[in-house]
Write an enzyme that holds these catalytic residues in place. Structure first.
Site, PDB file in Angstrom:
ATOM      1  N   THR A  29       1.029 -25.278  16.525  1.00  0.00           N
ATOM      2  CA  THR A  29       0.850 -24.875  17.923  1.00  0.00           C
ATOM      3  C   THR A  29       0.715 -23.355  17.985  1.00  0.00           C
ATOM      4  O   THR A  29       1.384 -22.651  17.224  1.00  0.00           O
ATOM      5  CB  THR A  29       2.081 -25.327  18.748  1.00  0.00           C
ATOM      6  OG1 THR A  29       2.068 -26.753  18.809  1.00  0.00           O
ATOM      7  CG2 THR A  29       2.073 -24.776  20.166  1.00  0.00           C
ATOM      8  N   GLY A  30      -0.131 -22.876  18.900  1.00  0.00           N
ATOM      9  CA  GLY A  30      -0.198 -21.429  19.107  1.00  0.00           C
ATOM     10  C   GLY A  30      -1.612 -20.898  19.020  1.00  0.00           C
ATOM     11  O   GLY A  30      -2.581 -21.649  18.824  1.00  0.00           O
ATOM     12  N   SER A  31      -1.722 -19.566  19.141  1.00  0.00           N
ATOM     13  CA  SER A  31      -3.048 -18.953  19.220  1.00  0.00           C
ATOM     14  C   SER A  31      -3.759 -18.930  17.872  1.00  0.00           C
ATOM     15  O   SER A  31      -4.995 -18.883  17.830  1.00  0.00           O
ATOM     16  CB  SER A  31      -2.915 -17.530  19.784  1.00  0.00           C
ATOM     17  OG  SER A  31      -2.069 -16.759  18.961  1.00  0.00           O
ATOM     18  N   THR A  32      -3.011 -18.971  16.772  1.00  0.00           N
ATOM     19  CA  THR A  32      -3.664 -19.014  15.451  1.00  0.00           C
ATOM     20  C   THR A  32      -4.200 -20.422  15.212  1.00  0.00           C
ATOM     21  O   THR A  32      -5.339 -20.600  14.737  1.00  0.00           O
ATOM     22  CB  THR A  32      -2.681 -18.581  14.344  1.00  0.00           C
ATOM     23  OG1 THR A  32      -2.004 -17.402  14.779  1.00  0.00           O
ATOM     24  CG2 THR A  32      -3.420 -18.294  13.044  1.00  0.00           C
ATOM     25  N   ALA A  84       3.037 -18.598  12.501  1.00  0.00           N
ATOM     26  CA  ALA A  84       4.432 -18.145  12.452  1.00  0.00           C
ATOM     27  C   ALA A  84       4.525 -16.829  13.219  1.00  0.00           C
ATOM     28  O   ALA A  84       3.528 -16.121  13.395  1.00  0.00           O
ATOM     29  CB  ALA A  84       4.894 -17.952  11.015  1.00  0.00           C
ATOM     30  N   LYS A  95       9.752 -19.062  13.603  1.00  0.00           N
ATOM     31  CA  LYS A  95       8.734 -19.754  14.384  1.00  0.00           C
ATOM     32  C   LYS A  95       9.333 -20.142  15.740  1.00  0.00           C
ATOM     33  O   LYS A  95      10.522 -20.047  15.943  1.00  0.00           O
ATOM     34  CB  LYS A  95       8.267 -21.023  13.656  1.00  0.00           C
ATOM     35  CG  LYS A  95       7.351 -20.700  12.468  1.00  0.00           C
ATOM     36  CD  LYS A  95       6.777 -21.936  11.791  1.00  0.00           C
ATOM     37  CE  LYS A  95       6.197 -22.962  12.707  1.00  0.00           C
ATOM     38  NZ  LYS A  95       5.170 -22.476  13.641  1.00  0.00           N
ATOM     39  N   GLY A  97       7.739 -19.188  18.833  1.00  0.00           N
ATOM     40  CA  GLY A  97       7.244 -18.370  19.946  1.00  0.00           C
ATOM     41  C   GLY A  97       6.562 -19.250  20.985  1.00  0.00           C
ATOM     42  O   GLY A  97       6.556 -18.934  22.172  1.00  0.00           O
ATOM     43  N   GLU A 104       7.429 -28.763  15.054  1.00  0.00           N
ATOM     44  CA  GLU A 104       6.751 -28.119  13.916  1.00  0.00           C
ATOM     45  C   GLU A 104       7.552 -28.277  12.629  1.00  0.00           C
ATOM     46  O   GLU A 104       6.995 -28.482  11.552  1.00  0.00           O
ATOM     47  CB  GLU A 104       6.518 -26.642  14.238  1.00  0.00           C
ATOM     48  CG  GLU A 104       5.486 -26.452  15.341  1.00  0.00           C
ATOM     49  CD  GLU A 104       5.428 -25.038  15.899  1.00  0.00           C
ATOM     50  OE1 GLU A 104       4.425 -24.722  16.555  1.00  0.00           O
ATOM     51  OE2 GLU A 104       6.369 -24.251  15.678  1.00  0.00           O
TER      52      GLU A 104
HETATM   53  C1  5RP Z   1       4.870 -22.153  18.144  1.00  0.00           C
HETATM   54  C2  5RP Z   1       4.935 -21.337  16.902  1.00  0.00           C
HETATM   55  C3  5RP Z   1       3.735 -20.530  16.562  1.00  0.00           C
HETATM   56  O1  5RP Z   1       3.241 -20.969  15.334  1.00  0.00           O
HETATM   57  C4  5RP Z   1       4.146 -19.079  16.477  1.00  0.00           C
HETATM   58  O2  5RP Z   1       4.761 -18.718  17.694  1.00  0.00           O
HETATM   59  C5  5RP Z   1       2.921 -18.192  16.223  1.00  0.00           C
HETATM   60  O3  5RP Z   1       2.104 -18.234  17.349  1.00  0.00           O
HETATM   61  P1  5RP Z   1       0.685 -17.513  17.407  1.00  0.00           P
HETATM   62  O4  5RP Z   1      -0.197 -18.215  16.422  1.00  0.00           O
HETATM   63  O5  5RP Z   1       0.253 -17.702  18.834  1.00  0.00           O
HETATM   64  O6  5RP Z   1       0.885 -16.064  17.058  1.00  0.00           O
HETATM   65  O7  5RP Z   1       5.892 -21.328  16.176  1.00  0.00           O
HETATM   66  O8  5RP Z   1       6.102 -22.783  18.407  1.00  0.00           O
END
Ligand code: 5RP
Length: 219
Positions: A29-32, A84, A95, A97, A104
């Site tokens: 999950t997340g922007s990456t 991460a 992790k 965020g 996860e």
């Molecule tokens: C979500 C996470 C994400 O992998 C982590 O917060 C990194 O996020 P992003 O890819 O947006 O920087 O742990 O629960």
């Protein structure tokens, strides 16, 4: 697109290239991971079976034509790929965020290979607070008092409807902190991921994508 986004995309594309047709794939999950999904869909692998760690990932993956199933229907995963917030020199991660760290961690541990994708600014010399916590609603105030140095992250909920808080105290000793947080009743899961959960870390920066081995032995 700024440099950080370009680096996230480069790490995500490198991870998408590791996926083979027929694999059972955990999606973080997340922007990456948002860069991973189109890169994976573009490979047009017709026999992929994916498991999503959040409703956001699930709907984005389905919109791109990826097949998403329940973890318990798929069984063991061949590979899981996720972002991460922090990566330290010994391979510990922070992790959560995006509030999905419990799912996860389950998906990472259900996977033979867990690949972490980050832009280079996520690499730190030592882990820092905050460490995200998923906390049961029942007695949440008591749970946070027992944790100490923690505060709720507003109205944010985990994908399973629990509260999200941040531990704000020292993180110098992730082994003992991780043990203490896991042993606190009411803490569903914390965002510290031990090196033993991680197979590879793909770090993208100015000079391309560097691969670091994690501590998980892939059989
Ligand atoms: C979500 C996470 C994400 O992998 C982590 O917060 C990194 O996020 P992003 O890819 O947006 O920087 O742990 O629960």
């Amino acid at each position: 697109m700024n440099d950080i986004e370009r680096h996230k995309r480069a790490a995500a594309e490198a991870a998408a290239a590791l996926v083979e047709d027929g694999m059972r794939v955990g999606l973080g999950t997340g922007s990456t991971v948002a860069h991973l999904l189109p890169a994976l869909a573009a490979r047009a692998l017709s026999e992929l079976r994916c498991v999503a760690t959040s409703p956001a990932t699930e709907s984005a993956a389905r919109a791109l034509g990826l097949t998403v199933e329940e973890l318990d229907a798929v069984g063991e995963l061949d590979i899981a790929i996720d972002g991460a917030d922090q990566v330290d020199p010994s391979g510990w991660l922070v992790k959560g965020g995006g509030a999905a760290h419990t799912r996860e961690k389950i998906v990472a541990s259900a996977s033979r290979r867990f690949v972490v994708i980050v832009s280079a600014e996520k690499v730190v010399q030592a882990l820092n607070p905050p460490v995200p916590l998923e906390v049961l609603r029942f007695g949440a105030r008591h749970t946070l008092a027992a944790v100490g140095e923690a505060r709720l992250r507003g109205e944010l909920e985990s994908p399973d409807g629990n509260l999200i808080a941040d531990y704000l105290g020292p993180v110098e000793d992730p082994i003992s902190l991780s043990g203490r947080l896991s042993a606190t009743p009411g803490v569903v899961e914390h965002g510290l991921f031990a090196p033993e959960l991680v197979s590879d870390i793909l770090i993208a920066g100015e000079h391309g994508v560097e691969r670091r081995a994690g501590g998980k032995r892939t059989v």
